[in-house]
Enzyme design. Structure first.
Site, PDB file in Angstrom:
ATOM      1  N   ASP A  81     -23.206 -24.466  42.907  1.00  0.00           N
ATOM      2  CA  ASP A  81     -24.622 -24.746  43.180  1.00  0.00           C
ATOM      3  C   ASP A  81     -25.326 -23.600  43.888  1.00  0.00           C
ATOM      4  O   ASP A  81     -24.697 -22.651  44.351  1.00  0.00           O
ATOM      5  CB  ASP A  81     -24.752 -26.046  43.990  1.00  0.00           C
ATOM      6  N   ASP A 116     -22.088 -37.984  52.455  1.00  0.00           N
ATOM      7  CA  ASP A 116     -22.536 -39.096  51.604  1.00  0.00           C
ATOM      8  C   ASP A 116     -21.762 -39.160  50.282  1.00  0.00           C
ATOM      9  O   ASP A 116     -22.136 -39.885  49.370  1.00  0.00           O
ATOM     10  CB  ASP A 116     -24.045 -38.986  51.328  1.00  0.00           C
ATOM     11  N   HIS A 146     -21.304 -36.576  48.171  1.00  0.00           N
ATOM     12  CA  HIS A 146     -21.725 -35.665  47.095  1.00  0.00           C
ATOM     13  C   HIS A 146     -20.660 -34.603  46.823  1.00  0.00           C
ATOM     14  O   HIS A 146     -19.933 -34.185  47.721  1.00  0.00           O
ATOM     15  CB  HIS A 146     -23.103 -35.032  47.367  1.00  0.00           C
ATOM     16  N   GLU A 159     -25.995 -35.835  44.546  1.00  0.00           N
ATOM     17  CA  GLU A 159     -26.208 -36.813  45.609  1.00  0.00           C
ATOM     18  C   GLU A 159     -25.985 -38.240  45.078  1.00  0.00           C
ATOM     19  O   GLU A 159     -25.930 -38.447  43.860  1.00  0.00           O
ATOM     20  CB  GLU A 159     -27.644 -36.675  46.148  1.00  0.00           C
TER      21      GLU A 159
HETATM   22  C1  F6R Z   1     -21.313 -26.472  48.291  1.00  0.00           C
HETATM   23  C2  F6R Z   1     -21.057 -27.812  47.782  1.00  0.00           C
HETATM   24  C3  F6R Z   1     -21.192 -29.008  48.647  1.00  0.00           C
HETATM   25  C4  F6R Z   1     -20.344 -28.895  49.913  1.00  0.00           C
HETATM   26  C5  F6R Z   1     -20.556 -30.120  50.802  1.00  0.00           C
HETATM   27  C6  F6R Z   1     -19.742 -30.028  52.075  1.00  0.00           C
HETATM   28  O1  F6R Z   1     -21.125 -25.502  47.264  1.00  0.00           O
HETATM   29  O2  F6R Z   1     -20.768 -27.935  46.637  1.00  0.00           O
HETATM   30  O3  F6R Z   1     -20.811 -30.142  47.935  1.00  0.00           O
HETATM   31  O4  F6R Z   1     -19.005 -28.771  49.553  1.00  0.00           O
HETATM   32  O5  F6R Z   1     -21.907 -30.232  51.115  1.00  0.00           O
HETATM   33  O6  F6R Z   1     -20.233 -28.998  52.872  1.00  0.00           O
HETATM   34  P1  F6R Z   1     -19.442 -28.499  54.151  1.00  0.00           P
HETATM   35  O7  F6R Z   1     -18.194 -27.842  53.643  1.00  0.00           O
HETATM   36  O8  F6R Z   1     -20.358 -27.499  54.789  1.00  0.00           O
HETATM   37  O9  F6R Z   1     -19.160 -29.688  54.977  1.00  0.00           O
END
Ligand code: F6R
Length: 256
Positions: free
Chosen positions: A63, A132, A134, A139
């Site tokens: 992403d 959440d 994702h 989401e």
């Molecule tokens: C980022 C991504 C997101 C993160 C998620 C957890 O490329 O795909 O799904 O893996 O938001 O983020 P952290 O690791 O910062 O807790």
């Protein structure tokens, strides 16, 4: 799903790094799906220290924030070059990260999907998880069949990610993300989740119903998923003793 619970994140990252290193050594031209955020940082440090040969490795990131230029300090382009790519011998042409400045976003997303396909699909997909549930930036209520597209971040995700920006107001509202359907086509998905704040999302992902309310739960339908946890992120799992028993009794040929 294979659930691997280790004493702490450092030990879990060590095992996950061995899994990635094995995939890179076995296939010099492996196609990797990569993630950003706080979670994969230690894994990337381990992989850099292993001095692997990345010359023919091809990567696709999950992403990118819409509206951030590649040289913006919070863009995922910047993150990936800063925390991994500039430390290894990867060829720039083999790196793919969604373009947050794409003029025609649907067209860009369709091209990204085609590029993944043309590369032969993703061999090994690294995933973190949001509080959440994702994965990528899919989401809750994202279609479980979704492909790469624009998504709106939830207020919770913007709050969670504000720690990387000066303030919550600076966190973009939109992103381009691979879809759940895109992620599900990777041959092997590896999820890392550490800390108490991930415990509920992990329990729902592994032991809850398959539901778009927790997009990561779609991984229950994937034939090959490995989830690395620490004691905190595993703390709400009902069958944690069973997962530990399975891992402790892994046949030698299955070990990393
Ligand atoms: C980022 C991504 C997101 C993160 C998620 C957890 O490329 O795909 O799904 O893996 O938001 O983020 P952290 O690791 O910062 O807790």
């Amino acid at each position: 799903m294979e659930i691997i619970i280790q004493a702490n994140a450092a030990v879990a990252n060590g095992v996950a790094a061995r899994l990635f290193a094995k995939a890179i050594r076995r296939n010099a031209g492996a196609v990797l799906g990569l993630a950003t955020g706080g979670t994969p940082l230690a894994l990337y440090r381990e992989l850099i220290a292993m001095k692997l040969d990345w010359r023919k490795i091809v990567t696709f990131n999950l992403d990118e924030y819409v509206g951030l230029a590649p040289d913006h300090s919070q863009s995922y382009h910047y993150f990936m070059w800063e925390n991994l790519f500039r430390h290894v011998n990867i060829a720039k042409k083999n790196v793919h990260i969604p373009d947050g400045l794409a003029k025609d976003i649907p067209k860009f997303c369709a091209k990204y999907e085609k590029q993944i396909h043309a590369a032969g699909g993703i061999d090994l997909q690294l995933l973190g998880i949001g509080t959440d549930g994702h994965i990528g930036f899919n989401e809750p209520t994202s279609s479980l069949a979704s492909r790469t597209r624009i998504k709106t971040l939830t207020p919770q995700t913007r709050k969670d990610n504000a720690r990387f920006f000066g303030s919550e107001a600076e966190v973009p509202h939109h992103c381009i993300t691979m879809g759940i359907g895109t992620i599900m086509e990777a041959r092997h998905c590896v999820m890392l989740a550490f800390g108490k704040n991930k415990a509920r999302a992990i329990a729902e992902t592994v032991e809850g119903p398959v539901t778009s309310m927790n997009p990561a739960s779609a991984l229950q339908l994937h034939p090959r998923v490995t989830v690395f946890l620490d004691e905190d992120s595993a703390s709400e799992l009902k069958l944690s003793d069973y997962y530990r028993w399975v891992y402790d009794n892994k046949p030698d040929w299955q070990k990393f």
